[in-house]
Design an enzyme around this catalytic site. Structure first.
Site, PDB file in Angstrom:
ATOM      1  N   GLY A 133      18.081 -61.125  -7.267  1.00  0.00           N
ATOM      2  CA  GLY A 133      16.740 -60.980  -6.718  1.00  0.00           C
ATOM      3  C   GLY A 133      15.689 -61.346  -7.745  1.00  0.00           C
ATOM      4  O   GLY A 133      15.710 -62.436  -8.322  1.00  0.00           O
ATOM      5  N   ILE A 159      16.631 -70.223  -1.284  1.00  0.00           N
ATOM      6  CA  ILE A 159      16.091 -71.436  -1.893  1.00  0.00           C
ATOM      7  C   ILE A 159      15.401 -72.297  -0.832  1.00  0.00           C
ATOM      8  O   ILE A 159      16.047 -72.803   0.088  1.00  0.00           O
ATOM      9  CB  ILE A 159      17.198 -72.244  -2.596  1.00  0.00           C
ATOM     10  N   GLU A 243       3.147 -70.569  -9.539  1.00  0.00           N
ATOM     11  CA  GLU A 243       3.746 -70.215  -8.251  1.00  0.00           C
ATOM     12  C   GLU A 243       3.044 -69.017  -7.628  1.00  0.00           C
ATOM     13  O   GLU A 243       2.779 -68.998  -6.415  1.00  0.00           O
ATOM     14  CB  GLU A 243       5.239 -69.899  -8.422  1.00  0.00           C
TER      15      GLU A 243
END
Length: 388
Positions: A133, A159, A243
């Site tokens: 995780g 993914i 991100e």
């Protein structure tokens, strides 16, 4: 729109990209949501228009534009109501391609970055594992060097672009006995023997091919190592800031879309002899929702400006993702409520928007992990530094 951040050129790009999405993408969204497959032609069209190259060097076919073109790219993708399609695009452009651009050598950039910008090749970033995780340092996938090759074994999960991509950017342990210092980054072709993938069935992001990937004695050339061996963890941490900001921007944009849609609906829907936008309780609810969106949006723009100017924004980007994704879930929930029964119907956008938004506090580092990172910074005075 804030003139502090956006020029006339930015706004012209926004209008052009918005028109492109309406013409080339929106007519296909429902099919892609149903099939879970984004047809290849749209990747080519994104490449032809230069959208994948917004943030990348001109020598590889990019446009090398400032970060607010990326902000516009992300915002407009959220406003066509397919979190899965949006994720496929930005995970390629700002997860996989970021590592190729920053850690790849000249050969790798020519072989992977250039065709990624043109839309010829699609990439995915493989970090999360079934047993790990958010615990990046605890990953089990290994890359053991044998002569002039590495042998990759292990698995990755959740993914984005994990099934239909052409190449994989993979984090693996080159020193299995070490934690942070034992990790490295590789680029691997999809058709390399020993790679298999399984599409996952998800609550939302239905258009996206989220996959679980297995590596069974995958043999790759040593030259597919990106950057320095053992530097994988700081590379990953460095790019996590981008991100998380991306996910924060996505969150404020989809929440803004929900508010705008709810307002439009309220101006048309009547009850008790007047439109819904005339009821004080509903008006005040919208006022709260719009205020929450605006606060997150301005914060995210300021972080983007700092990142564009070379700042290291781990704390701020973590805060952005934590608060913006929580806000988006709450605002979209309320927007669905404002539509009443129609909010619960699939033919209206709120049902899909609610499902898609729920991934925000989970992907790219859960809210619980982000709280601990922020706590370490503000309480323990921990300093996160760029990879050197």
């Amino acid at each position: 729109m804030s003139n502090m951040y956006f020029t006339e050129e930015h706004e012209a790009f926004r209008e052009s990209f918005r028109d492109f999405l309406q013409k080339e993408v929106v007519p296909h969204i429902d099919k892609w949501e149903e099939t879970g497959i984004i047809e290849r032609f749209i990747w080519d069209k994104f490449g032809e228009m230069g959208y994948f190259g917004i943030s990348y060097p001109e020598e590889y076919g990019g446009l090398d534009l400032d970060i607010f073109y990326m902000v516009i790219f992300l915002e407009e993708l959220q406003k066509i109501n397919s979190g899965g399609f949006a994720a496929a695009m930005w995970a390629h452009a700002y997860l996989a391609m970021t590592h190729i651009n920053k850690e790849g050598d000249e050969r790798i950039k020519q072989e992977y970055l250039t065709p990624s910008i043109s839309g010829e090749k699609i990439g995915c970033l493989c970090i999360t594992e079934p047993f790990g995780g958010s615990d990046v340092a605890g990953m089990r996938t290994t890359a053991i060097k044998e002569g002039d090759h590495y042998i990759i074994n292990g698995s990755k999960t959740f993914i984005t672009n994990g099934v239909y991509s052409d190449y994989l950017v993979v984090a693996a342990k080159t020193d299995p006995d070490s934690k942070h210092a034992g990790m490295s980054i590789f680029v691997i072709d999809r058709d390399t023997p020993g790679i298999s993938s399984t599409k996952l069935d998800k609550l939302g992001w239905r258009a996206s091919d989220t996959g679980e990937i297995a590596f069974d004695n995958v043999k790759i050339p040593a030259e597919n190592l990106m950057g320095e061996e053992g530097k994988g963890f700081p590379y990953i941490m460095q790019h996590f800031a981008l991100e998380r900001l991306v996910m924060g921007i996505n969150a404020h944009a989809r929440a803004e879309y929900a508010v705008d849609y709810a307002i439009q609906y309220m101006t048309e829907r009547q009850a008790f002899g007047k439109t819904l936008d005339k009821f004080q309780a509903l008006r005040h609810k919208v006022a709260e929702m719009a205020s929450q969106v605006e606060m997150c949006k301005e914060f995210n723009y300021s972080i983007a400006k700092r990142l564009n100017d070379g700042g290291y924004v781990v704390k701020e980007a973590s805060m952005s993702k934590l608060l913006s994704t929580k806000m988006a879930d709450e605002v979209i929930y309320e927007a669905l409520q404002l539509l009443g029964g129609y909010g619960y119907m699939e033919e209206y956008p709120m049902a899909r928007l609610l499902r898609d938004s729920r991934l925000g506090p989970i992907g790219g580092g859960t809210s619980e992990i982000l709280k601990e990172i922020i706590a370490k910074i503000v309480i323990d005075k921990k300093e996160y530094k760029p990879a050197t």
